[in-house]
Design an enzyme around this catalytic site. Structure first.
Site, PDB file in Angstrom:
ATOM      1  N   CYS A   8       4.847  -2.744  28.226  1.00  0.00           N
ATOM      2  CA  CYS A   8       4.582  -4.096  28.720  1.00  0.00           C
ATOM      3  C   CYS A   8       3.283  -4.643  28.153  1.00  0.00           C
ATOM      4  O   CYS A   8       2.487  -5.271  28.857  1.00  0.00           O
ATOM      5  CB  CYS A   8       4.522  -4.082  30.248  1.00  0.00           C
ATOM      6  SG  CYS A   8       6.037  -3.526  31.045  1.00  0.00           S
ATOM      7  N   ASP A  10       0.604  -6.988  26.158  1.00  0.00           N
ATOM      8  CA  ASP A  10       0.433  -8.439  26.233  1.00  0.00           C
ATOM      9  C   ASP A  10       1.246  -9.165  25.177  1.00  0.00           C
ATOM     10  O   ASP A  10       1.897 -10.170  25.466  1.00  0.00           O
ATOM     11  CB  ASP A  10      -1.057  -8.782  26.083  1.00  0.00           C
ATOM     12  CG  ASP A  10      -1.293 -10.283  26.048  1.00  0.00           C
ATOM     13  OD1 ASP A  10      -1.077 -10.942  27.080  1.00  0.00           O
ATOM     14  OD2 ASP A  10      -1.681 -10.791  24.984  1.00  0.00           O
ATOM     15  N   ALA A  12       3.946  -8.269  23.812  1.00  0.00           N
ATOM     16  CA  ALA A  12       5.370  -8.204  24.148  1.00  0.00           C
ATOM     17  C   ALA A  12       5.726  -9.273  25.175  1.00  0.00           C
ATOM     18  O   ALA A  12       6.715 -10.003  25.014  1.00  0.00           O
ATOM     19  CB  ALA A  12       5.717  -6.817  24.674  1.00  0.00           C
ATOM     20  N   LYS A  93       2.040  -4.013  14.202  1.00  0.00           N
ATOM     21  CA  LYS A  93       1.159  -3.564  13.131  1.00  0.00           C
ATOM     22  C   LYS A  93      -0.049  -2.838  13.727  1.00  0.00           C
ATOM     23  O   LYS A  93      -0.456  -3.137  14.848  1.00  0.00           O
ATOM     24  CB  LYS A  93       0.732  -4.756  12.277  1.00  0.00           C
ATOM     25  CG  LYS A  93       0.094  -5.925  13.054  1.00  0.00           C
ATOM     26  CD  LYS A  93      -1.311  -5.622  13.475  1.00  0.00           C
ATOM     27  CE  LYS A  93      -1.768  -6.480  14.599  1.00  0.00           C
ATOM     28  NZ  LYS A  93      -3.005  -5.928  15.220  1.00  0.00           N
ATOM     29  N   ARG A 161      -8.773  -1.477  22.638  1.00  0.00           N
ATOM     30  CA  ARG A 161      -9.346  -1.489  21.285  1.00  0.00           C
ATOM     31  C   ARG A 161     -10.629  -0.676  21.208  1.00  0.00           C
ATOM     32  O   ARG A 161     -11.085  -0.333  20.105  1.00  0.00           O
ATOM     33  CB  ARG A 161      -9.605  -2.923  20.837  1.00  0.00           C
ATOM     34  CG  ARG A 161      -8.340  -3.756  20.663  1.00  0.00           C
ATOM     35  CD  ARG A 161      -8.671  -5.221  20.538  1.00  0.00           C
ATOM     36  NE  ARG A 161      -7.482  -6.070  20.455  1.00  0.00           N
ATOM     37  CZ  ARG A 161      -6.771  -6.478  21.493  1.00  0.00           C
ATOM     38  NH1 ARG A 161      -7.130  -6.105  22.733  1.00  0.00           N
ATOM     39  NH2 ARG A 161      -5.715  -7.244  21.331  1.00  0.00           N
ATOM     40  N   ASP A 173      -6.861  -2.890  14.191  1.00  0.00           N
ATOM     41  CA  ASP A 173      -6.341  -3.990  15.007  1.00  0.00           C
ATOM     42  C   ASP A 173      -6.494  -5.349  14.327  1.00  0.00           C
ATOM     43  O   ASP A 173      -5.625  -6.214  14.482  1.00  0.00           O
ATOM     44  CB  ASP A 173      -7.054  -4.030  16.363  1.00  0.00           C
ATOM     45  CG  ASP A 173      -6.390  -4.997  17.323  1.00  0.00           C
ATOM     46  OD1 ASP A 173      -5.241  -4.744  17.711  1.00  0.00           O
ATOM     47  OD2 ASP A 173      -7.009  -6.026  17.658  1.00  0.00           O
TER      48      ASP A 173
END
Length: 327
Positions: A8, A10, A12, A93, A161, A173
């Site tokens: 779940c 963000d 997505a 990615k 991150r 990222d």
């Protein structure tokens, strides 16, 4: 194509699930989370089945393909399980954090006749087709160099991150965007001639950096800047022998955003507004088309696989050759 969503995240919930649900090419059949309550809440909004656990998602016969927006460290293991389960895979990615894992997974996908795709949305924006047409027509003369940046302000302290154990950091990222852009605009033979990564000692991740790329055959070069401790930038400029082309809001424009190419030649500036385009919808359609071609046992898309592997090699080279500045 029946899609199962793994997690779940963000991106997505905010981008990919609405695009899957709206597309005539895809149906979202299931959404999985390790938290059953979270799965129920997210799945309810899209009318699909909630699933507790990712293995349970892969066991479902009503899932043809999975979308993997998990933290980067989890991409390789879950993409591999999905391929062994006979599912096509669209992974956020970067596909993996190491080129060796990317090589192994691409070979597995080819062996099993499955699609394994990496989700760089901006590649599906027609602005880049326009740029290619302008360059090929000689508008800026011979291409000499690219400068590009993608930087964002610091994230909340608990953001993934900043998790080294999940392969967090600015390079994987954020820096992957201008790296992929450089290959798109300058070609596939770029190599890393220098890089710097700024490491944050408390978190153990890089929070910014810079890269110099070059192609010794053509003499073209790229200077790239990325980070997540900066003011926001998302822009690039392509320099030629007779002019420049530049674009702002280059990587993640909203669907209703009209890109404006700034073309400068002999001191004359032209601003060319392009049509708005939903690159997320285009990415979903492209993935669905690749799966349809695989189902018809068409030849595998070796060019796409080569692009994915080349990107992984560049990321490895940036990290492995970097001078480290730590604070």
């Amino acid at each position: 194509m029946r899609i199962g969503v793994m997690g779940c995240a963000d991106i997505a919930l905010r981008k990919m699930l609405p695009a899957f649900a709206a597309s005539p090419h895809t149906t979202v059949t299931a959404l999985a989370s390790r938290d059953a309550a979270k799965a129920r809440a997210a799945a309810g909004a899209f009318g699909c089945a909630p699933v507790e656990g990712y293995d349970a998602l892969l066991a479902r016969p009503d899932v043809d393909a999975v979308y993997v927006p998990l933290p980067i460290a989890l991409h390789a293991p879950w993409a591999e399980r999905a391929l062994h389960a006979g599912k096509h895979v669209l992974a956020e990615k970067p596909l993996t954090s190491r080129a060796a894992d990317t090589t192994r997974l691409l070979a597995l996908a080819r062996e099993r006749g499955l699609v394994l795709a990496e989700n760089y949305l901006f590649l599906h924006h027609p602005a880049y087709s326009t740029v290619r047409e302008l360059v090929d027509s000689g508008v800026i003369g011979e291409v000499r160099a690219l400068t590009a940046s993608f930087t964002v302000p610091p994230r909340p302290a608990d953001d993934i991150r900043y998790r080294a154990d999940l392969d967090g950091g600015a390079l994987l990222d954020i820096g992957v965007y201008p790296l992929r852009l450089a290959s798109l605009l300058l070609g596939a033979r770029l190599d890393v001639h220098g890089s710097v990564l700024h490491h944050d000692r408390p978190t153990g991740v890089d929070v910014g950096g810079g890269v110099l790329l070059g192609d010794p055959r053509t003499g073209t070069s790229a200077q790239l800047l990325f980070g997540m401790a900066h003011a926001y930038t998302a822009c690039w400029q392509l320099l030629g022998s007779a002019g420049t082309i530049a674009l702002d809001r280059a990587y993640t424009p909203p669907a209703d955003h009209q890109p404006v190419l700034r073309i400068e030649r002999a001191g004359v500036v032209e601003e060319r507004a392009l049509p708005a385009h939903d690159q997320t919808t285009a990415a979903v359609a492209s993935f669905a088309d690749a799966v349809r071609r695989a189902a018809r046992q068409c030849a595998p898309d070796d060019a796409a696989a080569a692009d994915v592997l080349r990107q992984a090699d560049l990321v490895d080279a940036v990290r492995d050759r970097a001078d480290i500045a730590a604070t």
